[in-house]
Design a protein around this motif. Structure first.
Motif, mmCIF file in Angstrom:
data_model
loop_
_atom_site.group_PDB
_atom_site.id
_atom_site.type_symbol
_atom_site.label_atom_id
_atom_site.label_comp_id
_atom_site.label_asym_id
_atom_site.label_seq_id
_atom_site.Cartn_x
_atom_site.Cartn_y
_atom_site.Cartn_z
ATOM 1 N N THR C 46 0.822 -1.214 0.000
ATOM 2 C CA THR C 46 0.000 0.000 0.000
ATOM 3 C C THR C 46 0.860 1.270 0.000
ATOM 4 O O THR C 46 1.766 1.417 0.823
ATOM 5 C CB THR C 46 -0.924 -0.003 1.234
ATOM 6 O OG1 THR C 46 -1.724 -1.177 1.198
ATOM 7 C CG2 THR C 46 -1.822 1.230 1.241
ATOM 8 N N GLU C 52 -4.454 9.182 -1.680
ATOM 9 C CA GLU C 52 -5.344 8.020 -1.545
ATOM 10 C C GLU C 52 -4.541 6.730 -1.552
ATOM 11 O O GLU C 52 -3.562 6.586 -2.284
ATOM 12 C CB GLU C 52 -6.336 7.990 -2.710
ATOM 13 C CG GLU C 52 -7.314 9.147 -2.681
ATOM 14 C CD GLU C 52 -8.630 8.771 -3.317
ATOM 15 O OE1 GLU C 52 -8.633 7.849 -4.162
ATOM 16 O OE2 GLU C 52 -9.651 9.382 -2.961
ATOM 17 N N ARG C 53 -5.005 5.780 -0.734
ATOM 18 C CA ARG C 53 -4.253 4.524 -0.664
ATOM 19 C C ARG C 53 -4.580 3.623 -1.851
ATOM 20 O O ARG C 53 -5.748 3.453 -2.214
ATOM 21 C CB ARG C 53 -4.518 3.789 0.652
ATOM 22 C CG ARG C 53 -5.992 3.676 1.033
ATOM 23 C CD ARG C 53 -6.166 2.893 2.338
ATOM 24 N NE ARG C 53 -7.490 3.078 2.901
ATOM 25 C CZ ARG C 53 -8.018 2.315 3.848
ATOM 26 N NH1 ARG C 53 -7.327 1.294 4.334
ATOM 27 N NH2 ARG C 53 -9.221 2.546 4.327
ATOM 28 N N ILE C 54 -3.562 3.038 -2.424
ATOM 29 C CA ILE C 54 -3.740 2.069 -3.511
ATOM 30 C C ILE C 54 -2.735 0.931 -3.315
ATOM 31 O O ILE C 54 -1.853 1.002 -2.469
ATOM 32 C CB ILE C 54 -3.519 2.691 -4.914
ATOM 33 C CG1 ILE C 54 -2.040 3.049 -5.108
ATOM 34 C CG2 ILE C 54 -4.405 3.910 -5.137
ATOM 35 C CD1 ILE C 54 -1.618 3.057 -6.552
ATOM 36 N N LEU C 55 -2.871 -0.096 -4.126
ATOM 37 C CA LEU C 55 -1.926 -1.212 -4.103
ATOM 38 C C LEU C 55 -0.916 -1.034 -5.233
ATOM 39 O O LEU C 55 -1.274 -1.082 -6.416
ATOM 40 C CB LEU C 55 -2.668 -2.533 -4.267
ATOM 41 C CG LEU C 55 -3.681 -2.862 -3.177
ATOM 42 C CD1 LEU C 55 -4.349 -4.203 -3.445
ATOM 43 C CD2 LEU C 55 -3.018 -2.867 -1.805
ATOM 44 N N SER C 106 -1.769 2.487 4.851
ATOM 45 C CA SER C 106 -3.206 2.298 4.745
ATOM 46 C C SER C 106 -3.927 3.134 5.813
ATOM 47 O O SER C 106 -4.929 3.795 5.544
ATOM 48 C CB SER C 106 -3.509 0.802 4.919
ATOM 49 O OG SER C 106 -4.776 0.470 4.438
ATOM 50 N N GLU C 113 -10.009 9.356 5.287
ATOM 51 C CA GLU C 113 -11.333 8.863 4.884
ATOM 52 C C GLU C 113 -12.370 9.105 5.984
ATOM 53 O O GLU C 113 -13.518 9.459 5.715
ATOM 54 C CB GLU C 113 -11.245 7.376 4.512
ATOM 55 C CG GLU C 113 -10.462 7.159 3.211
ATOM 56 C CD GLU C 113 -9.926 5.735 3.051
ATOM 57 O OE1 GLU C 113 -9.057 5.552 2.198
ATOM 58 O OE2 GLU C 113 -10.373 4.829 3.777
ATOM 59 N N ARG C 116 -13.298 12.784 5.851
ATOM 60 C CA ARG C 116 -14.233 13.236 4.832
ATOM 61 C C ARG C 116 -15.578 12.501 4.930
ATOM 62 O O ARG C 116 -16.445 12.660 4.083
ATOM 63 C CB ARG C 116 -13.628 13.125 3.435
ATOM 64 C CG ARG C 116 -13.459 11.726 2.894
ATOM 65 C CD ARG C 116 -13.104 11.763 1.385
ATOM 66 N NE ARG C 116 -13.129 10.435 0.831
ATOM 67 C CZ ARG C 116 -12.053 9.756 0.451
ATOM 68 N NH1 ARG C 116 -10.855 10.286 0.557
ATOM 69 N NH2 ARG C 116 -12.186 8.542 -0.046
ATOM 70 N N SER C 118 -16.340 9.190 4.839
ATOM 71 C CA SER C 118 -16.601 8.022 3.992
ATOM 72 C C SER C 118 -17.256 6.909 4.795
ATOM 73 O O SER C 118 -16.790 6.575 5.881
ATOM 74 C CB SER C 118 -15.291 7.466 3.442
ATOM 75 O OG SER C 118 -14.541 8.493 2.872
#
Lengths: 328, 792, 167
Positions: C46, C52-55, C106, C113, C116, C118
């Motif tokens: 991550t 923003e978290r991504i792989l 992460s 998140e 905001r 989420s």
């Protein structure tokens, strides 16, 4: 992974022009395609990156939503309009994958993701009619706990793994396509094909055709919707079974109902006969059990997934009871 | 009734335990430090060992403090370099091609397309591999570290589905992986034994670690037939894989005749010796380091990829980084073998066991010596008038099975502890009470005295913390909405071990610091942190002034982080090295100084000084000693004595686990809502690390109960879920807050009083879950994993 | 164009197959971002892209041209640990340390998140701002597997982090 050419589409026409080339595939975020390429299951010569195309979520003139195919799963799930009017869609998306993957994955890519059948993935060691038509299916007599019970064939029992699509099917979503032959609209529930004896052909998309957006028709007024997913661990697992349902009860009678099933079929599975049987009925266990009976009447099982009809039956009834209870 | 719920709750000191003790709280785990032994055996020390008189056993000083991990800052910054994160100039990347048949011969192997692929540097198959000796597996020699004795790429024969048949080296990982996909192999398949049924048809009594896995006392079948109350049950446990998050990897280079390896191994010295023998070189010609290992769990040992990487590196004359793909880990690094077990218990109406039968079958390969010894808890946990314990094993054509956290007992305690629950129900006796009634006063099978055992205290404390409701044959489960809620308990068990080969070197420097060097391994247990604390206590130095080096085969000793014994092995090594250091220091005492002429045996170290043990006021500081002898440092190295203690005494760790589960009445979904474990493992050296070890074992055991299952396709011997997406282990949402505690009673015969804690958490929770499921639902599930379809 | 990694620009690799993860680990020798499965199933890789978290394992580096990537190596400022890194040490949120960078990255994004609003798969009300409960944290962290069993410590650390008023 086989070497390939990468390019980024600058516009929809640009994408369609490039996408018409031989062995070319459109690339969303790659959360499934890159994995399949690494496994050698997908071997495109060229990828056309369409993540730069529209990902906007906008109101339509008839009270629905138009979602650009490049919208991330997170963006759709978090959209205030979706949360308010299509809560089953938010719930379905949030029940799938992980936050990281949802941040990456696009709506178009989610729809076109491929089965997670482990024999499909095992390029070197297993037979798969989806990969090499006609060679046989090792899943049918192998490990098939996650496999399908509805709409499957003697050649393939793989399931479509998406959660999002199950909710989209329940909301009668329309898929907007553009391709060398022009534009057209296909209901999401008709986009994926059943395997029959050609399990390698998974959708009705023509070569070079691109998903440009997904349209949600106006949500039924006063309807309730939800999504329930049952799986082998509490989170971050594919569905064994899942149900998306929309229910509107008026004057003690079911005025409108839509039920879509996940984890059990090669496509997001609408149960129109069960829905028809429910309209006009008094909401309650008797009607819901009968609907579930109808929905599962064509189920066929293998030893590994023999539990699925019962599990799905119970889940359908529970979801409808939840919605009916909430509607009161 | 107490509902402990919050794991931070301070244990009540005034409870059912009739012990004089103090309670402490540190971090999120509480300690029950028991000052007076009650009921535990206290006997004369074993010959050759003086641990019972060891001041560290009796008075731990600063031991036990919840010190944070020494390598924490490096790890949280991402600056700890693992095996595949080291580089050599000119390094290339490796990829493997795996067989797709379970047994047979390679008829032809076509590497032409792969050779021509971009970036390819070298391809090795059985046709050009160098001649290599077969590796020595565990228990085939004192230093064997390999999973199997199969020769590595020496001929065209195939022995399992997934065996490496070609190695590709290329300039990048992408190029190596792609070229490997272009290698085309034709096989002549032979008949293979790939089903459990076929493999165990002629199963024989297993030999394991030099003994038969069989124990017979009296006529257990007759006793069972005559028992007032009995149960006779069948169980099965599936294959499981370790799934360390770091995939196996090695970075190797041949440098001036030295094989340099950055490895991930649980035994740096044994891995080096084993691979040296394969290549016919001296162990001193291998320099192997493994400072950080991304999870071990029994599976980070010497596998074929090490040998293939080193062989290809030598032929290609290039350093090689070989990182297994996740699929590759499943294809060539073994996991836990499946078992089928029978437990039959007979008892009088008072609950005393008259018969204990625990038998069953498992599988292994022909080329290793690893049989799951699943009867070990039954050998040592309960008294019974007659016993029949036996493991039979058959061989099959598969990847070598191997050691996985708590081998034997992890899958053996599940049926034993489930059967006791069923027996308790039939007897109408509370399951905790039934266990107490069968608590032995000496080892049930060896007859030896226990070195220390306080499992009854663990039962009572666990019951108190959890708020256990006593039951007498009736389920107490309840319903909360859709969820059926139940509680269950089980005992935990793990043997004490200390392998030979321990050694350590201690160097004192004139700046008042010490360096401890030991060829130990660290996969996350906190080896350096715990070792520094023990060494500081022993040396009389501040914890911060002790540095520890480990994870390098050139350091002293031949240790292995396995069998929960490394702590004991290091402890014994430190004791020996400390004694040697005291002797060295004694020799430095100048004439006229205090302590001059005192025999080394009368001296020890305290407060940065050499002191007279009988009167620590008589002392000379290390600084003084070094200065007066004109030295800047002094060093001593010694080997640990042979592990005689476990021959003299019955030495085991025990514990009690209580859990609450929720089963969804509609879908059968299973959730673990509460769990408490109380352990009797001797002295706890660091509360923070210990709590994490116990919890880690508990979580893996819950996982075994709920979801783990390697899909071995019996048609062709192929593992069909070689992926973390298809092999489930718990996500965060599956893991409850776990309450752990310990008796903390030192074992007078274990080095530093500590018996080792790495594996016992693995034993018990799976049975406690199954028992709680019964309480919730009335269903007895005896086949793991307990997936929702079994509970619908 | 280039990919910004921890504030430094780097060329997009010529080989389109190279993932963001391999770019970091192999090409740039920044192995703090871990490769646990290389198939999007464990979360060890991550990273943050534009927050923003991504792989990183599923991300083709070529697709991230012009984007800003933050890895575990870019989290701490000089000698002092990022508050969440310090909390992981304090709460013992790891054993072997291999999943740790992914867990930390992460959770850094997770806090954003929450801020905001989420929702997650366990949020009872999709309209309301989510509670920062352990169940919410666990669900949101479920894409990061740990095999040593440090889950309790990880969630302790993150619970402390997301409940802090400010950094």
């Amino acid at each position: 992974m086989r070497p390939f050419a990468y390019s980024k589409a600058t516009s929809e026409p640009d994408a369609i022009a490039r996408g018409g080339e031989t062995a070319t595939k459109f690339l969303g975020a790659g959360t499934n395609l890159v994995d399949l390429m690494r496994e050698g299951v997908e071997v495109p010569a060229a990828l056309v990156d369409v993540t730069g195309l529209s990902g906007s979520i906008e109101e339509t003139d008839n009270g629905g939503l138009m979602i650009g195919a490049a919208a991330s799963n997170t963006a759709v799930a978090e959209s205030a309009a979706v949360r308010e009017r299509y809560p089953a869609l938010t719930r379905a998306i949030l029940s799938g994958a992980s936050a990281q993957i949802r941040n990456m994955a696009t709506v178009g890519g989610n729809i076109l993701q491929r089965t997670r059948c482990t024999y499909f993935y095992d390029l070197e060691g297993s037979r798969c009619n989806k990969r090499r038509p006609g060679e046989g299916c090792d899943a049918i007599d192998g490990f098939n706990r996650g496999h399908g019970i509805l709409g499957v064939s003697q050649d393939c029992i793989a399931t479509h793994p998406s959660d999002m699509c199950v909710a989209l099917a329940a909301f009668d979503a329309l898929v907007h396509l553009a391709g060398p032959g022009g534009r057209r609209i296909v209901p999401l529930a008709d986009l994926h094909r059943l395997p029959g004896d050609t399990p390698d052909v998974e959708t009705v998309l023509a070569p070079g055709e691109l998903i440009t957006s997904v349209e949600l028709p106006a949500a039924p007024v006063d309807a309730r919707s939800t999504y329930r997913k049952v799986r082998d661990r509490a989170s971050y697992a594919f569905a064994l079974v899942s149900v998306a349902a929309v229910l509107r009860v008026t004057d003690g009678r079911i005025a409108e109902v839509r039920i879509a099933l996940g984890g059990v079929a090669p496509k997001p599975w609408r149960t129109r006969e069960a829905e028809d049987a429910l309209v006009g009925a008094t909401p309650g266990e008797t009607a819901f059990v009968r609907a579930a009976d109808i929905a599962l009447s064509g189920a066929t099982t293998r030893p590994g997934n023999a539990f699925k009809p019962e599990l799905m039956h119970r889940t359908i009834v529970a979801v409808l009871q939840d919605l009916a209870g909430a509607s009161e | 009734m107490t509902q402990p719920s919050d794991k931070r709750s301070v244990p009540n000191a005034d409870n059912g335990l009739k012990l004089n003790r103090r309670t402490m709280l540190a971090g999120s785990a509480a300690t029950i430090a028991v000052a007076a032994l009650s009921g535990a055996a206290t006997a004369e020390p074993a010959p050759g060992l003086s641990d019972a008189r060891d001041p560290l056993v009796r008075s731990p000083g600063g031991l036990g403090a919840a010190r944070p991990r020494r390598d924490g800052p490096l790890k949280v910054r991402g600056e700890a370099r693992f095996a595949a994160e080291h580089t050599f100039p000119g390094m290339v990347y490796g990829a493997l091609v795996f067989s797709t048949i379970a047994r047979g011969t390679i008829r032809a192997i076509d590497t032409e397309a792969a050779q021509a692929a971009p970036g390819v540097v070298f391809i090795m198959t059985h046709e050009n591999a160098p001649q290599l000796a077969p590796p020595e597996p565990f228990y085939s020699s004192p230093t064997g570290m390999a999973g199997s004795s199969l020769p590595v790429m020496q001929d065209a024969s195939v022995h399992w589905n997934g065996q490496p048949v070609a190695v590709v080296l290329a300039a990048t990982q992408e190029e190596a992986d792609h070229a490997a996909s272009l290698v085309s192999v034709a096989y002549d398949a032979a008949d293979a034994v790939t089903s459990f049924e076929a493999a165990t048809a002629g199963a024989e009594v297993a030999k394991y670690a030099g003994r038969d896995l069989q124990y017979v006392a009296g006529d257990a079948e007759a006793a069972l037939a005559e028992a007032a109350v009995s149960v006779d049950l069948e169980f099965s446990t599936p294959r499981q894989n370790h799934n360390q998050i770091e995939p196996h990897a090695v970075t190797v280079a041949w440098q001036d005749g030295i094989l340099r390896m950055h490895d991930c191994t649980q035994g740096v010295d044994l891995s080096a010796i084993t691979i040296a023998k394969v290549f016919g070189i001296a162990p001193s010609d291998v320099h192997l380091t493994a400072e950080f290992v991304g999870g071990g769990l029994g599976g980070k040992t010497l596998w074929q990829y090490h040998i293939l990487a080193a062989a290809a590196a030598r032929l290609a004359e290039r350093p090689v980084r070989m990182t297994l793909s996740r699929e590759g880990v499943y294809r060539i690094c073994g996991g836990r073998a499946p078992t089928r077990q029978r437990i039959a218990l007979g008892a009088g109406s008072d609950g005393r066991l008259t018969a204990l039968i625990h038998t069953g079958t498992t599988v292994k390969i022909a080329h290793n010596a690893m049989t799951e010894p699943f009867i070990d808890a039954s050998e040592h946990m309960y008294r019974a008038d007659a016993m029949h314990l036996e493991v039979r094993v058959g061989t099959m054509d598969m990847l070598a099975n191997t050691f996985m956290r708590a081998p034997g007992s992890a899958v053996g305690t599940f049926p034993l502890e489930t059967a006791l629950d069923e027996l308790a129900e039939k007897l109408g006796i509370d399951p905790v009470e039934l266990r107490i009634r069968n608590e032995p006063d000496k080892d049930p099978t060896t007859g030896k005295a226990f070195s220390q055992r306080a499992v009854v205290e663990a039962y009572r404390e666990g019951a108190r913390r959890f708020g256990w409701q006593r039951r007498s044959g009736k389920r107490l489960g309840r319903r909360e909405g859709e969820w059926l809620v139940g509680t269950g308990m089980a005992s935990a068990y793990y043997p004490y071990k200390r392998f030979p080969g321990g050694a350590a070197r201690i160097t004192l420097t004139s700046d008042g610091k010490a360096l401890v060097e030991v060829a130990a391994a660290e996969m996350g247990m906190g080896t350096s942190t715990a070792t520094a604390a023990v060494a500081a206590e022993r040396l009389g130095l501040a914890y911060e002034d002790v540095d520890v080096r480990y994870g390098d085969n050139t350091l002293p000793g031949s240790l292995i982080a396995a069998g929960s014994q490394q702590t004991a092995a290091i402890g014994a090594s430190l004791t020996a090295a400390h004694a040697a250091l005291v002797a060295e220091l004694a020799a430095l005492v100048p004439e006229g100084a205090a302590l001059h002429g005192q025999p080394a045996e009368a001296l020890t170290t305290l407060d940065r000084s050499l002191v007279l043990a009988a009167n620590p006021a008589e002392r000379i500081s290390f600084a003084d000693l070094l200065a007066r002898s004109g030295r800047t440092s002094i060093s001593a190295e010694a080997k640990a004595p042979p592990p005689a203690e476990a021959k003299e005494w019955s030495m085991h760790s025990t514990g009690a686990v209580f859990c609450e589960v929720k089963v969804n009445a509609i879908t059968g979904e299973l959730r673990i809502s509460r769990i408490s474990g109380v352990y009797d493992c001797g002295r706890i050296l660091n509360e923070k690390l210990a709590a994490s070890q116990f919890r880690g074992g508990i979580i893996m055991s819950l996982s075994m109960a709920m979801m783990e299952n390697t899909h071995f396709d019996e048609r062709n011997g192929r593992i069909m879920n070689p992926s973390l997406a298809a092999y489930y282990m718990p996500a965060h949402l599956d893991v409850p807050e776990i309450d752990v505690a310990w008796t903390g009673i030192p074992d007078p015969h274990a080095p530093t009083g500590a018996r080792g804690i790495g594996e016992i958490g693995m034993n018990g929770p799976s049975a406690a879950v199954a028992n709680a499921i019964y309480d919730a639902t009335g269903q007895r599930i005896r086949d793991l994993p307990i997936t929702l379809d079994k509970l619908m | 164009m280039a990919i910004s990694i921890n504030g430094q620009p780097y060329d997009v690799p010529k080989d389109a197959r190279v993932s963001l993860l391999d770019l970091l680990r192999d090409t740039l020798d920044r192995p703090g971002t871990k490769k646990g499965c290389n198939q999007g199933a464990c979360g060890a890789c991550t990273v943050l892209v534009d927050g923003e978290r991504i792989l990183a394992c599923l991300a083709l580096a070529a697709q991230y041209d012009g984007r800003s990537v933050t890895t575990i190596e870019g989290l701490a400022r000089d000698d002092s640990l990022h508050p969440l890194q310090a909390l992981f040490v304090e709460h013992d949120g790891f054993q072997c340390g291999y999943c740790t960078p992914g867990q930390i990255m992460s959770a850094v994004a997770l806090r954003e998140e929450f801020e905001r609003g989420s929702p997650s798969g366990v949020s009872p009300d999709l309209q309301a701002s989510p509670e920062r409960s352990r169940a919410e944290i666990k669900e949101r962290m479920s894409g990061n597997l740990c095999r040593c069993g440090a889950h309790n410590g990880i969630i302790d650390a993150i619970a402390a982090y997301v409940s802090e008023d400010s950094l």
